[in-house]
Each structure stands twice: as structure tokens, then as C-alpha cells.
Enzyme design. Structure first.
Site, PDB file in Angstrom:
ATOM      1  N   SER A  42      10.514  -5.685  21.016  1.00  0.00           N
ATOM      2  CA  SER A  42      10.407  -6.543  19.874  1.00  0.00           C
ATOM      3  C   SER A  42       8.570  -6.561  19.767  1.00  0.00           C
ATOM      4  O   SER A  42       7.979  -5.814  19.370  1.00  0.00           O
ATOM      5  CB  SER A  42      11.182  -8.199  19.629  1.00  0.00           C
ATOM      6  N   ASP A 167      16.604  -6.591  15.604  1.00  0.00           N
ATOM      7  CA  ASP A 167      16.079  -6.947  17.287  1.00  0.00           C
ATOM      8  C   ASP A 167      16.508  -5.987  18.924  1.00  0.00           C
ATOM      9  O   ASP A 167      17.450  -6.415  18.677  1.00  0.00           O
ATOM     10  CB  ASP A 167      15.257  -8.395  17.298  1.00  0.00           C
TER      11      ASP A 167
END
Length: 298
Positions: A42, A167
Site C-alpha cells: 500500500s 489493497d
């Protein structure tokens, strides 16, 4: 804990808390400290790319200076582009125009044996994938970073190699076990929460209308808090065993995932830089093992 060329670097995500990581990495670059293997998730992936391309302060400029100028976090981006972070600005205008990314240096380092893995969640399987780009495809590299950072609910699914991705932090927020399984027994881990912090939220079963085409993703989303707290426990365990060194904020972090307060971001960046400097002083200049004579590259 002994360091060598096989020591890995693990970068947690955390949205705008990633400014802490960018501070740590800027301190590393100041002293020429580069790890040959990095696995990042991320925001850690986005900030880590500027480290992998050896561009000091680029991540800081992107996270703080450009946020102040372009205000790239907000509901208007979610409505107009399907992501609460302005994807056109972050993954197109930034790397190619406004804060140019040094693709030549990045891919040159790939050819020299440096490896940068980005973590993302496969929406079909509900499991993580650890992907890298070494062939010189700049668009795919940007899309990997985008996928790794695409938060559920507030960002569109990103297609990578024909697979729907979101993510990586949904399943693997601190990919230290990936680094170990990839053959790196010792690792430096950069976390974006202070020691002892745990998520006190509750997991909830996701209703069927949420990601209705991806039931295994719903399962993963239903266990996010539990999975993250287990990973934090594992980090503490490995740290106590002397298998990893952890760099983390020393004070409770007041910066939110979508923080827009520039003063708070500046303070967290500076804390990261100071702790990165301390790490180098204690473990590198104080005798960290390396066979590189000109620069302390691991």
C-alpha cells in the site's frame, strides 16, 4: 542480529501515515543504505518506490508539498474517478510530469539484482499476491503501486495481468513472513504505528451486496482487524527473538489514514527521519556488517 546482503526490508502501509516511512527511507538514502530485497504494501509500496529509484525527498514532496498544492484526497475524486485519492494525479501526472520518477535508475537496479515486491489482494481468491516489474514496463509498474494502494470501498478494483486486485493490506499489512519465506531470515521492518498499538475495532461479516462478485474477498474483509492484530503480535514476537529490527513511531500516531493536516504530516515525517538516522548511527556506523566499501549497501 547480523546484517548482510540477504537482509530484507519490509514496509507497512497505513495511508498518509506512510510519511513516517518516507522519513526513514530518506535517512537511509542520506547515508547510502540500500537493501537488495524490499517487500512493501500500500502506502509503503508508493513511498518505497522512490527509495528503490534512489530519489531522496521525492516521497516527502509527493505526500506533503503536493498534497498542500493539489488537495488530492477527497470525495470529489471518489465521485469523478472512483477513488478517494486522485489516481490520475498520483499515478500519471506525478511520475511522468510533476514529480518525475527515475524509471531508468529503478530498472537499472533491477538488472543489478535488487528486487522490489508490492503486495496486493486478489479479489477472486481472497489471497495476497507479491508482484514485481523488472522488464521496463513503466505503466505496469505504476499500476502495481496503484493496485497495492487501492483501499476497499473507496477505490476501484485495479486489473493486473487480467486479475482484479485491491489493497494488499486487506490480508497482509506487514509482509514480514513473505520476506522470510522468500529466503530473507533477517529483516528490518518499518511500521507506521507505535509499539503496543492494536486495532480495537470489530470485524463484521460483509453483506452479500458488497463485492457481490467476489465472495472470497468478502471473507477476507470480514477478518481484517483480527488478521492485522495477529500480524502485530508476530512482529513483536520476531523482534523479541532478535530476528528482525523494527523502526516505528515512538509516540502515539495522530495522523489518520487520509490525513490532510500538513503540520501533523510534517511532524511524523521528521520523526521518521530522526529514527532512520538513529538506526544508521547505531547499526551501520556503529558496526553493521557490509562488504561494500564505498557505500553501505546491503
Amino acid at each position: 542480529m547480523q546484517f548482510d546482503k540477504n537482509t530484507g526490508l519490509v514496509l507497512e502501509g497505513g495511508g498518509m501515515r506512510g510519511v513516517f516511512t518516507s522519513g526513514v527511507l530518506d535517512a537511509f538514502m542520506k547515508h547510502g543504505l540500500y537493501f537488495r530485497y524490499i517487500v512493501a504494501v500500500s502506502a509503503g509500496a508508493c513511498n518505497g518506490l522512490s527509495y528503490a529509484s534512489r530519489q531522496p525527498r521525492r516521497a516527502r514532496i509527493s505526500n506533503i508539498d503536493m498534497l498542500a498544492k493539489y488537495n488530492y484526497i477527497g470525495l470529489r475524486h471518489l465521485v469523478t474517478q472512483g477513488c478517494i485519492f486522485d489516481p490520475e494525479l498520483l499515478y500519471h501526472r506525478f511520475p511522468y510530469e510533476l514529480v518525475p520518477f527515475d524509471y531508468d535508475e529503478y530498472f537499472r537496479n533491477c538488472r543489478r539484482g535488487y528486487r522490489f515486491e508490492m503486495v496486493m489482494t486478489n479479489c477472486e481468491t481472497g489471497f495476497t499476491e507479491y508482484l514485481t516489474e523488472t522488464s521496463g514496463n513503466t505503466h505496469r509498474l505504476n499500476e502495481l503501486a496503484r493496485a497495492s494502494s487501492s483501499l476497499p470501498y473507496v477505490c476501484k478494483i485495479v486489473m493486473i495481468d487480467g486479475k482484479p486486485m485491491l489493497d494488499g493490506g486487506i490480508v497482509d499489512s506487514i509482509p514480514v513472513m513473505r520476506a522470510i519465506e522468500a529466503g530473507h531470515e533477517t529483516n528490518v521492518v518499518v511500521c507506521t504505528r507505535n509499539k503496543g498499538w492494536r486495532d480495537t475495532g470489530r470485524d463484521h461479516k460483509q453483506p452479500k451486496f458488497v463485492y457481490r462478485n467476489y465472495p472470497r474477498l468478502r471473507v477476507a474483509l470480514s477478518h481484517r482487524v483480527e488478521a492485522y492484530n495477529q500480524q502485530l503480535d508476530k512482529v513483536d514476537e520476531l523482534e523479541e527473538q532478535g530476528k528482525i529490527l523494527v523502526i516505528r513511531p515512538e509516540r502515539p500516531v495522530v495522523v489518520g489514514r487520509m490525513e490532510k493536516d500538513i503540520n501533523r504530516l510534517e511532524a511524523l515525517y521528521e520523526e521518521g527521519f530522526l529514527l532512520g538516522e538513529r538506526f544508521v548511527q547505531e547499526h551501520l556506523l556503529g558496526g553493521l556488517s557490509s562488504d561494500a566499501s564505498a557505500q553501505p549497501q546491503l
